[in-house]
Design a protein around this motif. Structure first.
Motif, PDB file in Angstrom:
ATOM      1  N   GLY A 282       7.221  17.472 -11.977  1.00  0.00           N
ATOM      2  CA  GLY A 282       7.848  16.334 -12.642  1.00  0.00           C
ATOM      3  C   GLY A 282       7.831  15.095 -11.766  1.00  0.00           C
ATOM      4  O   GLY A 282       7.576  13.981 -12.235  1.00  0.00           O
ATOM      5  N   GLY A 283       8.091  15.288 -10.476  1.00  0.00           N
ATOM      6  CA  GLY A 283       8.056  14.159  -9.542  1.00  0.00           C
ATOM      7  C   GLY A 283       6.668  13.568  -9.416  1.00  0.00           C
ATOM      8  O   GLY A 283       6.485  12.342  -9.421  1.00  0.00           O
ATOM      9  N   ILE A 284       5.668  14.417  -9.317  1.00  0.00           N
ATOM     10  CA  ILE A 284       4.277  13.963  -9.229  1.00  0.00           C
ATOM     11  C   ILE A 284       3.883  13.232 -10.510  1.00  0.00           C
ATOM     12  O   ILE A 284       3.256  12.167 -10.472  1.00  0.00           O
ATOM     13  CB  ILE A 284       3.319  15.142  -8.963  1.00  0.00           C
ATOM     14  N   ASN A 285       4.247  13.810 -11.664  1.00  0.00           N
ATOM     15  CA  ASN A 285       3.918  13.163 -12.935  1.00  0.00           C
ATOM     16  C   ASN A 285       4.582  11.794 -13.054  1.00  0.00           C
ATOM     17  O   ASN A 285       3.972  10.840 -13.537  1.00  0.00           O
ATOM     18  CB  ASN A 285       4.314  14.049 -14.112  1.00  0.00           C
ATOM     19  N   GLY A 286       5.816  11.692 -12.598  1.00  0.00           N
ATOM     20  CA  GLY A 286       6.506  10.404 -12.630  1.00  0.00           C
ATOM     21  C   GLY A 286       5.837   9.380 -11.725  1.00  0.00           C
ATOM     22  O   GLY A 286       5.675   8.213 -12.103  1.00  0.00           O
ATOM     23  N   LEU A 287       5.445   9.815 -10.546  1.00  0.00           N
ATOM     24  CA  LEU A 287       4.744   8.928  -9.612  1.00  0.00           C
ATOM     25  C   LEU A 287       3.408   8.492 -10.209  1.00  0.00           C
ATOM     26  O   LEU A 287       3.052   7.311 -10.170  1.00  0.00           O
ATOM     27  CB  LEU A 287       4.530   9.637  -8.276  1.00  0.00           C
ATOM     28  N   MET A 288       2.683   9.438 -10.785  1.00  0.00           N
ATOM     29  CA  MET A 288       1.397   9.129 -11.392  1.00  0.00           C
ATOM     30  C   MET A 288       1.571   8.130 -12.538  1.00  0.00           C
ATOM     31  O   MET A 288       0.789   7.176 -12.658  1.00  0.00           O
ATOM     32  CB  MET A 288       0.764  10.418 -11.910  1.00  0.00           C
ATOM     33  N   ALA A 289       2.569   8.325 -13.362  1.00  0.00           N
ATOM     34  CA  ALA A 289       2.821   7.410 -14.480  1.00  0.00           C
ATOM     35  C   ALA A 289       3.149   6.011 -13.972  1.00  0.00           C
ATOM     36  O   ALA A 289       2.686   5.006 -14.535  1.00  0.00           O
ATOM     37  CB  ALA A 289       3.954   7.944 -15.352  1.00  0.00           C
ATOM     38  N   GLU A 290       3.933   5.931 -12.915  1.00  0.00           N
ATOM     39  CA  GLU A 290       4.314   4.634 -12.343  1.00  0.00           C
ATOM     40  C   GLU A 290       3.094   3.882 -11.811  1.00  0.00           C
ATOM     41  O   GLU A 290       2.913   2.693 -12.062  1.00  0.00           O
ATOM     42  CB  GLU A 290       5.337   4.850 -11.232  1.00  0.00           C
ATOM     43  N   VAL A 291       2.248   4.591 -11.079  1.00  0.00           N
ATOM     44  CA  VAL A 291       1.044   3.963 -10.517  1.00  0.00           C
ATOM     45  C   VAL A 291       0.085   3.564 -11.638  1.00  0.00           C
ATOM     46  O   VAL A 291      -0.494   2.476 -11.612  1.00  0.00           O
ATOM     47  CB  VAL A 291       0.358   4.903  -9.494  1.00  0.00           C
ATOM     48  N   LEU A 292      -0.060   4.418 -12.641  1.00  0.00           N
ATOM     49  CA  LEU A 292      -0.923   4.100 -13.779  1.00  0.00           C
ATOM     50  C   LEU A 292      -0.409   2.879 -14.528  1.00  0.00           C
ATOM     51  O   LEU A 292      -1.174   1.974 -14.877  1.00  0.00           O
ATOM     52  CB  LEU A 292      -1.019   5.307 -14.712  1.00  0.00           C
TER      53      LEU A 292
ATOM     54  N   LYS B 246       9.735   1.424  -3.695  1.00  0.00           N
ATOM     55  CA  LYS B 246      10.113   2.350  -4.757  1.00  0.00           C
ATOM     56  C   LYS B 246       9.138   3.531  -4.824  1.00  0.00           C
ATOM     57  O   LYS B 246       9.563   4.686  -4.921  1.00  0.00           O
ATOM     58  CB  LYS B 246      10.153   1.601  -6.093  1.00  0.00           C
ATOM     59  N   LEU B 247       7.852   3.252  -4.729  1.00  0.00           N
ATOM     60  CA  LEU B 247       6.851   4.322  -4.770  1.00  0.00           C
ATOM     61  C   LEU B 247       6.950   5.226  -3.543  1.00  0.00           C
ATOM     62  O   LEU B 247       6.854   6.454  -3.651  1.00  0.00           O
ATOM     63  CB  LEU B 247       5.449   3.736  -4.884  1.00  0.00           C
ATOM     64  N   LEU B 248       7.155   4.627  -2.387  1.00  0.00           N
ATOM     65  CA  LEU B 248       7.292   5.425  -1.164  1.00  0.00           C
ATOM     66  C   LEU B 248       8.533   6.308  -1.211  1.00  0.00           C
ATOM     67  O   LEU B 248       8.505   7.452  -0.723  1.00  0.00           O
ATOM     68  CB  LEU B 248       7.305   4.513   0.063  1.00  0.00           C
ATOM     69  N   ASN B 249       9.614   5.818  -1.798  1.00  0.00           N
ATOM     70  CA  ASN B 249      10.813   6.642  -1.952  1.00  0.00           C
ATOM     71  C   ASN B 249      10.549   7.833  -2.864  1.00  0.00           C
ATOM     72  O   ASN B 249      11.045   8.940  -2.620  1.00  0.00           O
ATOM     73  CB  ASN B 249      11.980   5.811  -2.463  1.00  0.00           C
ATOM     74  N   ARG B 250       9.751   7.625  -3.904  1.00  0.00           N
ATOM     75  CA  ARG B 250       9.371   8.738  -4.780  1.00  0.00           C
ATOM     76  C   ARG B 250       8.597   9.793  -3.992  1.00  0.00           C
ATOM     77  O   ARG B 250       8.822  10.990  -4.147  1.00  0.00           O
ATOM     78  CB  ARG B 250       8.497   8.254  -5.933  1.00  0.00           C
ATOM     79  N   VAL B 251       7.671   9.339  -3.153  1.00  0.00           N
ATOM     80  CA  VAL B 251       6.879  10.267  -2.339  1.00  0.00           C
ATOM     81  C   VAL B 251       7.785  11.053  -1.402  1.00  0.00           C
ATOM     82  O   VAL B 251       7.613  12.272  -1.229  1.00  0.00           O
ATOM     83  CB  VAL B 251       5.782   9.513  -1.557  1.00  0.00           C
ATOM     84  N   LYS B 252       8.762  10.403  -0.812  1.00  0.00           N
ATOM     85  CA  LYS B 252       9.693  11.099   0.091  1.00  0.00           C
ATOM     86  C   LYS B 252      10.492  12.162  -0.656  1.00  0.00           C
ATOM     87  O   LYS B 252      10.735  13.254  -0.125  1.00  0.00           O
ATOM     88  CB  LYS B 252      10.615  10.094   0.771  1.00  0.00           C
ATOM     89  N   ARG B 253      10.918  11.848  -1.895  1.00  0.00           N
ATOM     90  CA  ARG B 253      11.644  12.842  -2.698  1.00  0.00           C
ATOM     91  C   ARG B 253      10.751  14.042  -2.999  1.00  0.00           C
ATOM     92  O   ARG B 253      11.185  15.197  -2.916  1.00  0.00           O
ATOM     93  CB  ARG B 253      12.148  12.217  -4.003  1.00  0.00           C
ATOM     94  N   ILE B 254       9.501  13.761  -3.351  1.00  0.00           N
ATOM     95  CA  ILE B 254       8.558  14.842  -3.642  1.00  0.00           C
ATOM     96  C   ILE B 254       8.331  15.700  -2.398  1.00  0.00           C
ATOM     97  O   ILE B 254       8.290  16.932  -2.479  1.00  0.00           O
ATOM     98  CB  ILE B 254       7.227  14.278  -4.182  1.00  0.00           C
ATOM     99  N   ARG B 255       8.202  15.048  -1.241  1.00  0.00           N
ATOM    100  CA  ARG B 255       8.031  15.788   0.009  1.00  0.00           C
ATOM    101  C   ARG B 255       9.238  16.695   0.258  1.00  0.00           C
ATOM    102  O   ARG B 255       9.087  17.865   0.652  1.00  0.00           O
ATOM    103  CB  ARG B 255       7.838  14.831   1.178  1.00  0.00           C
TER     104      ARG B 255
END
Length: 91
Positions: A48-58, A10-19
């Motif tokens: 927004g994508g970065i903030n969402g990823l950061m929130a998920e990891v946090l 799930k996290l890697l998919n978020r990174v791909k979307r951000i890329r």
């Protein structure tokens, strides 16, 4: 990092979307006829994508490392760790 394969995917998919969003920003800036408003919208989407990823990891960090059995054994050290995480996230 994430302790389950499903969460990792799930996290890697978020990174791909951000890329992909960043690639759109690059293409817009490389074109001669880009509109500033369009680039700003693309950048807002990236943020927004970065903030969402950061929130998920946090959230994962707090749940996996600071909470045990549904309640927090919040020692002064863990409290400081949480405060540092939130301060770094909110910069």
């Amino acid at each position: 990092m994430s302790h389950t394969r499903r969460e990792q995917i799930k996290l890697l998919n978020r990174v791909k979307r951000i890329r992909g969003q960043m690639d759109s920003v690059e293409r817009a800036l490389a074109s001669e006829d880009h509109e500033c408003a369009d680039v700003l919208m693309l950048l807002a989407a990236v943020r927004g994508g970065i903030n969402g990823l950061m929130a998920e990891v946090l959230e994962d960090h707090v749940r996996l490392h600071l909470l045990q059995d549904g309640h927090a054994p919040l020692t002064p050290e863990l409290g400081e760790d949480l405060i540092d995480l939130v301060r770094a996230y909110l910069k």
